[in-house]
Design a protein around this motif. Structure first.
Motif, mmCIF file in Angstrom:
data_model
loop_
_atom_site.group_PDB
_atom_site.id
_atom_site.type_symbol
_atom_site.label_atom_id
_atom_site.label_comp_id
_atom_site.label_asym_id
_atom_site.label_seq_id
_atom_site.Cartn_x
_atom_site.Cartn_y
_atom_site.Cartn_z
ATOM 1 N N ALA A 79 -8.976 -1.910 1.568
ATOM 2 C CA ALA A 79 -9.186 -0.510 1.212
ATOM 3 C C ALA A 79 -9.446 0.313 2.470
ATOM 4 O O ALA A 79 -8.919 1.422 2.639
ATOM 5 C CB ALA A 79 -10.350 -0.377 0.238
ATOM 6 N N ARG B 160 -3.347 8.449 -0.891
ATOM 7 C CA ARG B 160 -3.771 7.958 -2.204
ATOM 8 C C ARG B 160 -5.173 8.475 -2.507
ATOM 9 O O ARG B 160 -6.042 8.497 -1.629
ATOM 10 C CB ARG B 160 -3.751 6.436 -2.257
ATOM 11 C CG ARG B 160 -4.036 5.857 -3.654
ATOM 12 C CD ARG B 160 -3.737 4.370 -3.696
ATOM 13 N NE ARG B 160 -4.036 3.756 -4.976
ATOM 14 C CZ ARG B 160 -3.257 3.803 -6.055
ATOM 15 N NH1 ARG B 160 -2.118 4.468 -5.999
ATOM 16 N NH2 ARG B 160 -3.597 3.194 -7.172
ATOM 17 N N TYR C 65 -5.930 2.016 3.497
ATOM 18 C CA TYR C 65 -6.049 3.314 2.842
ATOM 19 C C TYR C 65 -7.040 4.265 3.514
ATOM 20 O O TYR C 65 -7.140 5.426 3.117
ATOM 21 C CB TYR C 65 -6.456 3.129 1.377
ATOM 22 C CG TYR C 65 -5.408 2.454 0.538
ATOM 23 C CD1 TYR C 65 -4.401 3.188 -0.084
ATOM 24 C CD2 TYR C 65 -5.412 1.071 0.349
ATOM 25 C CE1 TYR C 65 -3.429 2.572 -0.873
ATOM 26 C CE2 TYR C 65 -4.442 0.442 -0.430
ATOM 27 C CZ TYR C 65 -3.457 1.204 -1.036
ATOM 28 O OH TYR C 65 -2.497 0.589 -1.806
ATOM 29 N N ARG D 276 0.954 2.752 -5.038
ATOM 30 C CA ARG D 276 1.083 1.366 -4.569
ATOM 31 C C ARG D 276 2.056 0.577 -5.430
ATOM 32 O O ARG D 276 2.383 0.951 -6.567
ATOM 33 C CB ARG D 276 -0.285 0.674 -4.565
ATOM 34 C CG ARG D 276 -0.936 0.592 -5.908
ATOM 35 C CD ARG D 276 -2.013 -0.461 -5.984
ATOM 36 N NE ARG D 276 -2.700 -0.381 -7.266
ATOM 37 C CZ ARG D 276 -2.201 -0.799 -8.418
ATOM 38 N NH1 ARG D 276 -0.993 -1.330 -8.459
ATOM 39 N NH2 ARG D 276 -2.895 -0.685 -9.540
ATOM 40 N N ALA E 47 0.829 -1.198 0.000
ATOM 41 C CA ALA E 47 0.000 0.000 0.000
ATOM 42 C C ALA E 47 0.865 1.250 0.000
ATOM 43 O O ALA E 47 1.930 1.295 0.617
ATOM 44 C CB ALA E 47 -0.927 -0.012 1.218
ATOM 45 N N VAL F 134 -8.299 4.111 -5.172
ATOM 46 C CA VAL F 134 -8.525 2.943 -4.323
ATOM 47 C C VAL F 134 -9.765 2.207 -4.785
ATOM 48 O O VAL F 134 -9.791 0.965 -4.875
ATOM 49 C CB VAL F 134 -8.647 3.364 -2.849
ATOM 50 C CG1 VAL F 134 -8.952 2.155 -1.973
ATOM 51 C CG2 VAL F 134 -7.362 4.043 -2.377
ATOM 52 N N ASP G 180 -9.022 0.221 -7.834
ATOM 53 C CA ASP G 180 -8.247 -0.981 -7.508
ATOM 54 C C ASP G 180 -9.130 -2.091 -6.948
ATOM 55 O O ASP G 180 -8.914 -3.275 -7.230
ATOM 56 C CB ASP G 180 -7.148 -0.641 -6.497
ATOM 57 C CG ASP G 180 -5.981 0.102 -7.126
ATOM 58 O OD1 ASP G 180 -5.866 0.086 -8.363
ATOM 59 O OD2 ASP G 180 -5.179 0.686 -6.372
#
Length: 589
Positions: free
Chosen positions: A552, A533, A556, A447, A443, A538, A541
């Motif tokens: 996530a 980020r 994140y 990333r 992460a 995210v 992803d």
């Protein structure tokens, strides 16, 4: 008399022609070779050296091979000097005399004009087998180089245009697939001949004197660019460390330490403090270690610097004798072009991170997979293959996520992953799985690339595998608050037996038909604080299967709903984690 502008134009044309010639050599090698390692994986590099063996042009190829070409040529010059004649071709692979490791064979062809050597064309390529006690030559239990294969000092393979059959016979008699090796050596010779022919055409357009002046300029320019880049760094000493899992005998990690000393326009890479050489095959001789050090330093200095011997002049490398990075002959070294070459580069990255952070990535995955060999039940021919489809991924870097499926650092995407269907034709196995692994990427604001799951089922005659690699204990590092990447791991499943976890360095093991080998490769490390980020990235992803909803949120601070980001919950999660209001931070602004 040329004008200054005409001289600049001529230099530019000659320089670009040299690069084009090196590329054409590589295309010829790829298209004419027989082995999948050449034709599919392109595990080779081609280059052109001047009369002193200094590298003046190279294709990208495999970085750890390309940079090493100058050493091989200089060993040939030192040994033969006044005995080099038109039509001669030289061969070399000895790691203690100008080579990387035994499977990488160098073919060197001089271009002689009026009794003077003007150029050397060089092709270096990884061959499927070079003898030794294990097919494929990656002997994880070797304790000396003699167990790894046939050592070839710099010797003539051809003299005045004629093959020296005794030399070719001696080499092919010591390998398990002599016809394929001989064919691939002919491909290397042919690629060099293409280079020689194109250089002769160049000499028909420009004088030898003008070309030599251009070669000198290219090296001086490379040196000047490198020195200017070094001068832009703050003077000082920068230290970094990286670790190898083990050597297959001892279980504790092995340290690589580098101190990068920047003084005005010169850089010294001092590896004092690196652990002593080890029993197993992770030692790295001078050529590989120096090449890796150059790669790491030039990466930190920037992409605009020519990768030639001129640039190398500004970078001094000190490798303590008897250490992991400069072992005493006859220590085994076969794994060195993967590990520890990649870890040498990684140590330099970590040392120079404070001085060149924007140019340097987080950690890359390390290679870990098997060679496999046996008799193909379809034709009863001997084969040797490698798990090129089990590559790991790169680390994130400022401004970009890590590239997937391109590790290790020493190859930097130069080895291609073979086509799955072609691989199944070439070897007696079926591919059961080849896919991205969720939650394997480190992460970060940027990333790492995600790892890969690669699963094979072997059929027919019993197949033998040898595990070689690293990265089962030490993950790719995260940078600037980024998180580490994932570890490699492999398991073997045989009919009626429980799954068996495999180590990264294991002796040959015979597999009955129906055995399934599954490899999970490393994801790269993350760069920057994951909470910085962009939340929408995210979400993408998660949608693409790179990360899970749970990660996530956990890694994140991004809460999701069915159609995207839950802005309110994400704001709350990130604010709580940072202990202050984060207005505007959801999308990394």
């Amino acid at each position: 008399m040329q004008t200054a502008m005409e001289e600049v134009i001529e230099r530019s044309v000659i320089a670009n022609r040299l690069d084009t010639i090196a590329k054409e050599m590589s295309y010829a090698l790829e298209k004419s070779s027989r082995s999948p390692i050449f034709a599919e994986a392109c595990d080779f590099a081609c280059g052109i050296c001047n009369s002193r063996g200094e590298l003046v042009s190279q294709i990208n190829g495999i970085p750890i091979l390309a940079a090493a070409g100058t050493f091989s040529v200089q060993e040939v010059i030192a040994k033969y000097h006044e005995q080099i004649q038109e039509g001669d071709v030289f061969i070399i692979n000895d790691p203690y005399q100008g080579g990387n490791h035994l499977p990488d064979i160098g073919i060197i062809t001089p271009l002689i004009v009026k009794g003077e050597v003007l150029f050397y064309c060089v092709s270096r390529a990884h061959h499927g087998d070079i003898g030794g006690s294990v097919a494929g030559s990656y002997n994880a239990k070797a304790t000396e180089i003699f167990q790894e294969g046939l050592r070839i000092p710099p010797i003539k393979l051809m003299s005045k245009g004629q093959m020296i059959n005794e030399v070719m016979d001696l080499i092919t008699r010591n390998v398990r697939n002599p016809q394929m090796l001989q064919n691939d050596l002919w491909s290397q010779i042919g690629a060099n001949n293409i280079g020689i022919a194109r250089l002769q055409e160049l000499l028909q357009q420009y004088s030898a004197t003008g070309i030599k002046k251009t070669l000198a300029y290219l090296l001086e320019h490379g040196e000047k660019m490198a020195r200017l880049a070094i001068k832009a760094l703050p003077d000082g000493e920068y230290s970094g460390e990286e670790w190898v899992d083990d050597d297959g005998f001892q279980t504790h990690p092995i340290k690589i330490k580098v101190t990068v000393k920047v003084r005005n326009e010169e850089m010294t890479l001092d590896f004092s403090g690196t652990d002593s050489q080890v029993k197993g095959f992770v030692n790295s001789a001078v050529v590989t270690s120096t090449s890796a050090a150059w790669i790491g330093a030039l990466w930190a200095l920037g992409p605009d610097i020519p990768r030639n011997s001129g640039a190398f002049r500004a970078i001094k490398v000190y490798l303590p004798k008897g250490s992991l990075v400069n072992p005493e002959d006859p220590a085994p070294v076969t794994l060195s072009t993967l590990t520890p070459a990649s870890e040498i580069i990684s140590a330099i990255f970590q040392a120079l991170d404070s001085a060149a952070a924007e140019r340097l990535p987080a950690g890359f995955g390390r290679y870990c997979g098997p060679s496999f060999y046996g008799l193909d039940p379809r034709n009863q021919e001997f084969y040797v293959g490698f798990a090129f489809c089990a590559l790991g991924s790169g680390g994130g870097i400022s401004g970009r996520d890590g590239y997937p499926y391109m590790a290790p650092l020493s190859n930097y995407g130069g080895v291609r992953a073979p086509n799955i269907e072609a691989n199944e034709i070439q070897y007696p196995h079926l591919t059961l799985c080849h896919e991205i692994v969720m939650d394997s990427a480190g992460a970060g604001k940027w990333r790492g690339g995600p790892g890969v799951c690669y699963s094979l089922e072997f059929y027919g005659n019993p197949t033998n595998i040898v595990m070689f690699g690293d990265g089962m204990k030490i993950p790719p590092f995260g940078a600037h608050s980024g998180r580490p990447g994932s570890l490699n791991h492999s398991k073997l499943t045989r009919a009626g037996e429980a799954a068996l976890l495999l180590g990264s360095k294991e002796d040959a093991r015979s597999l009955p038909p129906g055995s399934v080998l599954t490899m999970i490769s490393s994801g790269g490390g993350g760069w920057g604080d994951p909470y910085q980020r962009e939340a929408e990235k995210v979400w993408r992803d998660v949608r693409d299967g790179y990360i899970s909803v749970a990660r996530a949120r956990e890694d994140y601070g991004v809460a999701l709903k069915n159609d995207g980001v839950d802005q309110e919950k994400t704001q709350k999660l990130r604010s709580q984690a940072l202990g202050q209001p984060q207005i505007g931070k959801i999308n990394g602004t």
